[in-house]
Design an enzyme around this catalytic site. Structure first.
Site, short mmCIF file in Angstrom:
data_model
loop_
_atom_site.label_atom_id
_atom_site.label_comp_id
_atom_site.label_asym_id
_atom_site.label_seq_id
_atom_site.Cartn_x
_atom_site.Cartn_y
_atom_site.Cartn_z
N HIS A 132 33.95 80.91 25.46
CA HIS A 132 34.48 81.24 24.13
C HIS A 132 33.79 80.41 23.06
O HIS A 132 33.37 80.93 22.02
CB HIS A 132 35.99 80.99 24.12
CG HIS A 132 36.63 81.17 22.79
ND1 HIS A 132 36.78 82.41 22.19
CD2 HIS A 132 37.17 80.28 21.93
CE1 HIS A 132 37.38 82.27 21.02
NE2 HIS A 132 37.63 80.98 20.83
N ARG A 142 29.57 79.70 18.73
CA ARG A 142 28.67 78.70 18.15
C ARG A 142 27.19 78.95 18.44
O ARG A 142 26.33 78.23 17.94
CB ARG A 142 29.08 77.30 18.64
CG ARG A 142 30.45 76.91 18.12
CD ARG A 142 30.52 77.00 16.60
NE ARG A 142 31.89 76.90 16.09
CZ ARG A 142 32.22 76.92 14.80
NH1 ARG A 142 31.27 77.06 13.89
NH2 ARG A 142 33.48 76.84 14.42
N GLN A 150 34.14 70.37 13.90
CA GLN A 150 34.08 71.81 14.16
C GLN A 150 34.44 72.09 15.62
O GLN A 150 35.19 73.02 15.93
CB GLN A 150 32.66 72.34 13.89
CG GLN A 150 32.33 72.53 12.43
CD GLN A 150 31.00 73.24 12.26
OE1 GLN A 150 30.14 73.22 13.15
NE2 GLN A 150 30.82 73.88 11.13
N TRP A 151 33.91 71.28 16.51
CA TRP A 151 34.12 71.43 17.95
C TRP A 151 35.59 71.24 18.30
O TRP A 151 36.14 71.93 19.17
CB TRP A 151 33.28 70.39 18.66
CG TRP A 151 32.83 70.69 20.05
CD1 TRP A 151 33.57 71.23 21.07
CD2 TRP A 151 31.54 70.43 20.59
NE1 TRP A 151 32.83 71.32 22.21
CE2 TRP A 151 31.57 70.83 21.94
CE3 TRP A 151 30.37 69.89 20.07
CZ2 TRP A 151 30.45 70.70 22.78
CZ3 TRP A 151 29.28 69.77 20.90
CH2 TRP A 151 29.31 70.17 22.24
N SER A 177 36.97 55.24 19.58
CA SER A 177 37.69 54.94 18.34
C SER A 177 37.21 53.63 17.73
O SER A 177 37.10 52.62 18.43
CB SER A 177 39.19 54.86 18.60
OG SER A 177 39.88 54.39 17.45
N ARG A 230 38.94 51.97 15.85
CA ARG A 230 40.07 51.05 15.81
C ARG A 230 39.86 49.94 16.83
O ARG A 230 40.38 48.83 16.68
CB ARG A 230 41.38 51.77 16.14
CG ARG A 230 41.88 52.73 15.08
CD ARG A 230 43.27 53.22 15.45
NE ARG A 230 44.23 52.11 15.45
CZ ARG A 230 45.40 52.15 16.08
NH1 ARG A 230 45.75 53.22 16.77
NH2 ARG A 230 46.21 51.12 16.02
N GLU A 269 38.08 60.67 22.64
CA GLU A 269 37.02 60.23 21.75
C GLU A 269 37.05 58.71 21.56
O GLU A 269 38.13 58.11 21.50
CB GLU A 269 37.19 60.92 20.39
CG GLU A 269 36.09 60.66 19.39
CD GLU A 269 36.27 61.50 18.13
OE1 GLU A 269 36.02 60.96 17.04
OE2 GLU A 269 36.67 62.67 18.25
N ARG A 314 36.43 50.32 8.80
CA ARG A 314 35.68 51.56 9.02
C ARG A 314 35.77 52.52 7.84
O ARG A 314 34.98 53.47 7.75
CB ARG A 314 36.17 52.26 10.28
CG ARG A 314 37.63 52.68 10.23
CD ARG A 314 38.11 53.32 11.50
NE ARG A 314 39.55 53.55 11.48
CZ ARG A 314 40.21 54.29 12.35
NH1 ARG A 314 39.57 54.89 13.32
NH2 ARG A 314 41.52 54.45 12.27
#
Length: 238
Positions: free
Chosen positions: A195, A200, A77-78, A102, A104, A100, A172
């Site tokens: 914003h 939110r 959502q973010w 990962s 991987r 972010e 994963r």
């Protein structure tokens, strides 16, 4: 305070920031080759004018960086606020960045969000999205247990795949996704953060992301008190 715990294992941490309300003022005054050294009543009136009239570019010179650890359902959502970061008509990029962790590359022990028995919500009566009242405790307990069992099964299959030599980026796939905590850095201008908060912190936003928005507000409010109040006064004053 630079870290606020949210949703059991989750948190929001203030990593860094650049600028203040005075930054906004001086970004606007540079048009006339002027500069303020201390925030005055006249400067506050200028911030109010800029916000009221939609002259938002000065607010994009004040930047804040957060580290967030949240369930994937919150993160996705973010993420929309970064993908659509030019969300103001005619203002261009609002200076958002997102990096972010990962799976991987990392195989740290996964963590998951499990609602308590008294936290499961019913579907809304008059809407196709969102949630309604808290369901009865016994039913919530049932689904808390089922979610834990389901998640533990996925973790065991994930670990087995890794042990058999399957690469992390495919192993994963066995992890139940939406409740899994992920970690990211979010860097954004005060305009963009306002914003995000305006949307939110609304009563009809998903409760879990509301909890994170409240943490963001608590951390950023002391940094840009005047600018934030003017950009989202109807929320901040609550």
């Amino acid at each position: 305070m630079s870290l606020i715990k949210v949703l059991n294992e989750g948190y929001v941490r203030l990593v860094d920031h650049m600028g203040s309300d005075l930054t906004v003022v001086n970004a606007a005054r540079v048009s006339y080759a002027k500069e303020s050294l201390e925030l005055s009543d006249r400067d506050i009136k200028l911030i109010k004018f800029l916000s009221r009239e939609g002259h938002t570019s000065p607010f994009r010179h004040a930047i804040t960086q957060f580290e967030v650890y949240a369930p994937l359902m919150v993160a996705r959502q973010w993420w929309k606020y970064v993908v659509g970061s030019a969300h103001y008509e005619g203002t261009g990029d609002s200076l958002d960045a997102w990096n972010e962790s990962s799976r991987r590359y990392i195989t740290e022990e996964p963590a998951f969000y499990f609602p308590e028995a008294g936290e499961w919500r019913s579907k809304p009566e008059n809407s196709k999205q969102g949630s309604g009242a808290i369901i009865e405790w016994e039913l919530g307990e049932k689904y808390s247990r089922e979610l834990i069992d389901y998640t533990e099964l996925g973790i065991s299959k994930y670990e087995a795949a890794l042990a058999d030599g399957i690469c992390a980026e495919q192993a994963r796939l066995f992890l139940p996704a939406y409740g899994m905590y992920v970690r990211w850095y979010w860097t954004a201008s005060v305009q963009s953060i306002a914003h995000f908060l305006k949307q939110r912190l609304e009563h009809d936003a998903q409760k879990e992301i509301q909890d994170y928005a409240k943490a963001i507000l608590e951390l950023i409010r002391p940094l840009f008190p005047v600018s934030l109040e003017q950009l989202m006064s109807e929320v901040v004053k609550d």
